[in-house]
Every structure is written in C-alpha cells, then in structure tokens.
Design a protein around this motif. Structure first.
Motif, PDB file in Angstrom:
ATOM      1  N   VAL A  44       0.732  -1.363  -0.006  1.00  0.00           N
ATOM      2  CA  VAL A  44       0.169   0.060  -0.064  1.00  0.00           C
ATOM      3  C   VAL A  44       0.745   1.245  -0.133  1.00  0.00           C
ATOM      4  CG1 VAL A  44      -1.779  -1.205   1.305  1.00  0.00           C
ATOM      5  CG2 VAL A  44      -0.182   0.336   2.533  1.00  0.00           C
ATOM      6  N   GLU A  46       1.390   4.906   1.619  1.00  0.00           N
ATOM      7  CA  GLU A  46       1.190   5.535   2.784  1.00  0.00           C
ATOM      8  C   GLU A  46       2.035   6.406   2.929  1.00  0.00           C
ATOM      9  OE1 GLU A  46       0.091   4.640   7.481  1.00  0.00           O
ATOM     10  OE2 GLU A  46      -0.216   3.252   6.159  1.00  0.00           O
ATOM     11  N   HIS A  51       4.420   0.689   2.043  1.00  0.00           N
ATOM     12  CA  HIS A  51       4.115  -0.298   3.252  1.00  0.00           C
ATOM     13  C   HIS A  51       3.870  -1.538   2.897  1.00  0.00           C
ATOM     14  CE1 HIS A  51       3.898   3.266   6.525  1.00  0.00           C
ATOM     15  NE2 HIS A  51       4.304   3.808   5.223  1.00  0.00           N
ATOM     16  N   LEU A  52       4.005  -2.512   3.797  1.00  0.00           N
ATOM     17  CA  LEU A  52       3.338  -3.795   3.865  1.00  0.00           C
ATOM     18  C   LEU A  52       2.085  -3.679   4.714  1.00  0.00           C
ATOM     19  CD1 LEU A  52       6.179  -6.368   3.262  1.00  0.00           C
ATOM     20  CD2 LEU A  52       4.131  -5.868   1.764  1.00  0.00           C
ATOM     21  N   LEU A  53       1.046  -4.404   4.343  1.00  0.00           N
ATOM     22  CA  LEU A  53      -0.166  -4.430   5.341  1.00  0.00           C
ATOM     23  C   LEU A  53      -0.069  -5.870   5.780  1.00  0.00           C
ATOM     24  CD1 LEU A  53      -3.888  -3.216   4.865  1.00  0.00           C
ATOM     25  CD2 LEU A  53      -3.269  -5.819   5.136  1.00  0.00           C
ATOM     26  N   TRP A 127      -5.474   2.527  -1.069  1.00  0.00           N
ATOM     27  CA  TRP A 127      -5.186   2.730   0.522  1.00  0.00           C
ATOM     28  C   TRP A 127      -5.366   4.243   0.215  1.00  0.00           C
ATOM     29  CZ3 TRP A 127      -5.454  -0.421   4.364  1.00  0.00           C
ATOM     30  CH2 TRP A 127      -5.029  -0.027   5.677  1.00  0.00           C
ATOM     31  N   THR A 143       0.200  -1.447   9.111  1.00  0.00           N
ATOM     32  CA  THR A 143       1.340  -1.580   8.204  1.00  0.00           C
ATOM     33  C   THR A 143       2.585  -0.945   8.595  1.00  0.00           C
ATOM     34  OG1 THR A 143       1.017   0.733   7.604  1.00  0.00           O
ATOM     35  CG2 THR A 143      -0.661  -0.583   6.544  1.00  0.00           C
TER      36      THR A 143
END
Length: 200
Positions: A44, A46, A51-53, A127, A143
């Motif tokens: 995502v 951000e 970022h990783l969710l 996102w 995240t």
C-alpha cells in the motif's frame, strides 16, 4: 523506495520467480502431504512511500493464534486459481474487495511447520480503503514501511527446533510499534525484499 513503480515491482517479481525456479527445479514436487494455501502480500502507498499491510490473528483461530500474518488461508476446491484463493481470503478476513487490489506477481513457494504449502501472491491494495475485519480470524490490521523492513539491523535469524525435532532457521524482525513479524510471515517479507532488490 520511491523508485519502485508498479511496472518495476512486476518485472522484478517475475525475474526473481524465474531465477528461483531455475535454481530449484524439483522443489516441493514430492510434498503431496502438504495442504496448499494462498496468502496476499499487500503493498500500500501511505505517506508517499510503500508499506506492507499485515494482520494480527485472533485468539480464536486454530493455528498461529495472535501472530502477525498476511491475509490468507487454505486453497479450496472451488477456487479457480491461487490468486483467486488469496483474494477470497482477503475479502473474508478484512473485507477488501478484489476490485481494490492489483495483482503484481508471486513469490516462491514456502512450507510451514503446520504442513501448509504456501503460495505468496503480491498485490497493490488501494489505500486508504474501508476494512471489515472478521472477528473470528483477525484482531488488528496495521502497516509497516518497506524501507524500515529493508534495514539490515531490523532482521534477526535463529536456529530453532521444529516440531519433528529437526533444526531450522527462523527469521524475526525487530518490533515495530509493538508488533513483531516472525516465522513464515518474516520469510515471505525477506523473499519480497530480495525480489525487489532491497536486501542482499
């Protein structure tokens, strides 16, 4: 990390998968006792960066209670593909529709100590997006910046005994805002970082 466009991510995932398959041509072929599962590895945007969710699993699930994980689960007979299974599980666990996810590629297969053969599917998730958490399966969604995960001093390795008595390497990331990624989820993150050429 801002140089990573969707096209670059797709290309590097395809290259990594091809190189891995060529180096491990018979990997997992005989592991028929393992149950296939698919997870979505959601990227995502951000604050202008990737970022990783992640999810934190609830205390009600059968395996990996309270652990940090990616959305996913067992591939069912009615799932037409690995990707479909990952998208279905994401909808069931956190309520994000498939239309809000752009699939980018896959990472190499992995096996878990709970006897699953895991297909990690990488996708970009819209996102911010509205979430609807399954109370039975998911306690929290959060995240972590990809740049933070890529810092070498945030990754640890330990040799630990598995349930069958054999020793295996377990990966741990340092805690991030109280959440710690380790085990099979950390292995998936590490493979993603390698695929994207963010770690050695």
């Amino acid at each position: 990390m801002n140089h990573l466009t969707l096209e670059t991510i797709q290309q590097r995932l395809a290259e990594f998968q091809s190189t891995w398959s060529a180096s491990n041509p018979t990997l997992f072929v005989q592991r028929t006792s393992l149950r296939p599962a698919a997870v979505l590895v959601p990227l995502v945007r951000e604050g202008g960066e990737w970022h990783l969710l992640f999810t934190r699993r609830s205390s009600r699930v059968q395996n990996h209670k309270g652990q940090v994980a990616f959305p996913g689960g067992a591939i069912e007979p009615e799932d037409p593909s690995v990707e479909s299974a990952a998208l279905r599980e994401t909808w069931e666990e956190i309520g994000v529709e498939a239309s809000r996810i752009t699939l980018l590629g896959q990472l190499p297969l992995l096996t878990s100590v709970t006897h699953y053969l895991i297909y990690p599917v990488v996708g970009k998730m819209d996102w911010p997006v509205s979430l609807r958490l399954s109370e039975e399966e998911v306690e929290k969604v959060f995240t972590i910046p990809l740049a933070w995960l890529a810092q070498p001093d945030h990754l640890e390795r330990e040799i630990l005994p598995a349930g069958d008595g054999t020793l295996h390497e377990v990966l741990f990331f340092a805690p991030y805002q109280g959440e710690r990624v380790w085990g099979i989820s950390a292995r998936i993150v590490y493979l993603l970082l390698k695929a994207l050429k963010l770690t050695a």
